[in-house]
Design a protein around this motif. Structure first.
Motif, mmCIF file in Angstrom:
data_model
loop_
_atom_site.group_PDB
_atom_site.id
_atom_site.type_symbol
_atom_site.label_atom_id
_atom_site.label_comp_id
_atom_site.label_asym_id
_atom_site.label_seq_id
_atom_site.Cartn_x
_atom_site.Cartn_y
_atom_site.Cartn_z
ATOM 1 N N VAL A 192 -32.122 4.115 1.911
ATOM 2 C CA VAL A 192 -31.275 5.181 2.360
ATOM 3 C C VAL A 192 -31.269 5.930 1.057
ATOM 4 O O VAL A 192 -30.245 5.608 0.051
ATOM 5 N N PRO A 193 -31.811 7.016 0.748
ATOM 6 C CA PRO A 193 -31.777 7.976 -0.447
ATOM 7 C C PRO A 193 -30.355 8.130 -0.933
ATOM 8 O O PRO A 193 -30.029 7.926 -1.886
ATOM 9 N N ALA A 194 -29.491 8.493 0.134
ATOM 10 C CA ALA A 194 -28.135 8.801 -0.413
ATOM 11 C C ALA A 194 -27.335 7.778 -0.942
ATOM 12 O O ALA A 194 -26.387 7.662 -1.630
ATOM 13 N N GLU A 195 -27.676 6.394 -0.387
ATOM 14 C CA GLU A 195 -26.960 5.376 -0.961
ATOM 15 C C GLU A 195 -27.558 5.230 -2.347
ATOM 16 O O GLU A 195 -26.649 4.759 -3.280
ATOM 17 N N LEU A 196 -28.813 5.269 -2.368
ATOM 18 C CA LEU A 196 -29.402 5.035 -3.871
ATOM 19 C C LEU A 196 -28.748 6.142 -4.893
ATOM 20 O O LEU A 196 -28.621 5.852 -5.994
ATOM 21 N N ASP A 197 -28.490 7.278 -4.240
ATOM 22 C CA ASP A 197 -27.685 8.263 -5.225
ATOM 23 C C ASP A 197 -26.482 7.908 -5.623
ATOM 24 O O ASP A 197 -26.070 8.227 -6.827
ATOM 25 N N ALA A 198 -25.682 7.577 -4.955
ATOM 26 C CA ALA A 198 -24.469 6.813 -5.111
ATOM 27 C C ALA A 198 -24.221 6.038 -6.117
ATOM 28 O O ALA A 198 -23.593 5.921 -7.075
ATOM 29 N N PHE A 216 -36.704 5.725 7.442
ATOM 30 C CA PHE A 216 -36.670 6.347 6.010
ATOM 31 C C PHE A 216 -38.010 6.045 5.495
ATOM 32 O O PHE A 216 -38.224 6.432 4.287
ATOM 33 N N ALA A 217 -38.822 5.666 6.331
ATOM 34 C CA ALA A 217 -40.244 5.342 5.666
ATOM 35 C C ALA A 217 -40.970 6.633 4.807
ATOM 36 O O ALA A 217 -41.552 6.542 3.913
ATOM 37 N N GLU A 218 -40.523 7.890 5.543
ATOM 38 C CA GLU A 218 -41.304 9.061 4.939
ATOM 39 C C GLU A 218 -40.036 9.957 3.993
ATOM 40 O O GLU A 218 -40.235 11.111 3.944
ATOM 41 N N ALA A 219 -38.988 9.374 3.839
ATOM 42 C CA ALA A 219 -38.025 10.046 3.006
ATOM 43 C C ALA A 219 -38.286 10.610 1.781
ATOM 44 O O ALA A 219 -39.085 9.911 1.034
ATOM 45 N N ASP A 220 -37.603 11.269 1.276
ATOM 46 C CA ASP A 220 -37.981 11.868 0.054
ATOM 47 C C ASP A 220 -36.675 11.001 -1.017
ATOM 48 O O ASP A 220 -35.491 11.285 -0.787
ATOM 49 N N PHE A 221 -37.169 10.229 -1.567
ATOM 50 C CA PHE A 221 -36.550 9.412 -2.515
ATOM 51 C C PHE A 221 -35.968 9.745 -4.121
ATOM 52 O O PHE A 221 -35.616 9.217 -4.933
ATOM 53 N N GLY A 222 -36.545 11.084 -4.166
ATOM 54 C CA GLY A 222 -36.025 11.822 -5.560
ATOM 55 C C GLY A 222 -36.828 10.912 -6.779
ATOM 56 O O GLY A 222 -37.964 10.455 -6.827
ATOM 57 N N ALA A 223 -35.995 10.745 -7.578
ATOM 58 C CA ALA A 223 -36.359 10.000 -9.092
ATOM 59 C C ALA A 223 -36.230 8.582 -8.773
ATOM 60 O O ALA A 223 -36.518 7.793 -9.735
ATOM 61 N N HIS A 224 -35.705 7.959 -7.608
ATOM 62 C CA HIS A 224 -35.695 6.511 -7.506
ATOM 63 C C HIS A 224 -37.131 5.945 -7.489
ATOM 64 O O HIS A 224 -37.871 6.545 -6.416
ATOM 65 N N PRO A 225 -37.398 4.966 -8.195
ATOM 66 C CA PRO A 225 -38.798 4.048 -8.037
ATOM 67 C C PRO A 225 -38.620 3.462 -6.316
ATOM 68 O O PRO A 225 -37.598 3.337 -5.901
ATOM 69 N N VAL A 226 -39.859 3.524 -5.966
ATOM 70 C CA VAL A 226 -39.954 3.078 -4.374
ATOM 71 C C VAL A 226 -40.926 2.094 -4.248
ATOM 72 O O VAL A 226 -42.122 1.920 -4.794
#
Length: 239
Positions: A192-198, A216-226
């Protein structure tokens, strides 16, 4: 393509990260749903159950004298909406704990999970869990799995009660304090990107887990490595 991570502590989400979402939304939810009413009636004197029922009534605006049927109707509606309500998680956790103890429930993980966790632990990493499911449910889920009893792998369990909401920075700061670790020593894995952001806002290292077929397979993870699995992670255990 592999992702390199340096950490002393690895904190893991469960649903969508370690297990398929269906493990919770189908297997566990279907097990708990018909048992909620009988459990409340049979354990009404248990202070934990009584407090959870009182919380349901308060949050749903039910009268204090409302019966079990009304409480269960609220709980079922929360399950349908996948609402992370604390009293629901408490009651589910109690029911699931008994189900695992009886051998009626078994947790199945993605194939890359258990080998990676055992390898990381063997190399000195400390493992913990942060899930919206109650601590009791977490511990129970690791007790009876297709890979045996995995409870010994984990040194910490956190939920929305002893840490806080998963999408808020203070929760991760609280966990770091309870682990006695610096923010830079902790890596958090979640789908979950929002959890990673926090977590990142609290100074943690983060890794997004985008598994095929998961929500969340196609979610935008932004700057987080995936990564798409733990076999793509190169973990360096630091002091």
């Amino acid at each position: 393509m592999s992702v390199q991570v340096a950490a002393r502590w690895v904190v893991l989400d469960i649903e969508g990260t370690l297990t398929a979402t269906s493990q919770v939304h189908v297997v566990l939810y279907d097990y708990a749903r018909p048992r909620l009413g009988p459990w409340i009636d049979e354990h009404g004197e248990d202070p934990v159950v009584a407090e959870a029922v009182a919380q349901v009534k308060a949050e749903a605006g039910l009268e204090a004298q409302a019966g079990t049927d009304a409480v269960v109707a609220v709980l079922h509606s929360w399950m349908d909406a996948d609402r992370k309500a604390t009293p629901l998680k408490t009651l589910q956790g109690l029911i699931w704990s008994e189900g695992y103890a009886r051998g009626e429930l078994t947790t199945d993980y993605f194939p890359d999970v258990v080998p990676a966790l055992r390898d990381w632990r063997a190399r000195g990493a400390r493992l913990a869990v942060f899930s919206s499911g109650s601590v009791a449910a977490q511990v129970a889920s690791f007790s009876n799995t297709t890979s045996g009893d995995l409870r010994g792998l984990f040194a910490g369990h956190f939920d929305t009660v002893n840490a806080g909401p998963k999408r808020e920075r203070p929760s991760y700061e609280a966990i770091a304090g309870q682990l006695g670790a610096g923010a830079g020593q902790i890596a958090f894995f979640s789908d979950v990107p929002a959890e990673l952001d926090a977590a990142a806002a609290a100074g943690w290292r983060t890794v997004g887990v985008a598994r095929a077929g998961e929500p969340f397979a196609e979610a935008d993870f932004g700057a987080h490595p995936v990564v798409s699995g733990f076999d793509e992670v190169e973990l360096e255990v630091i002091a």
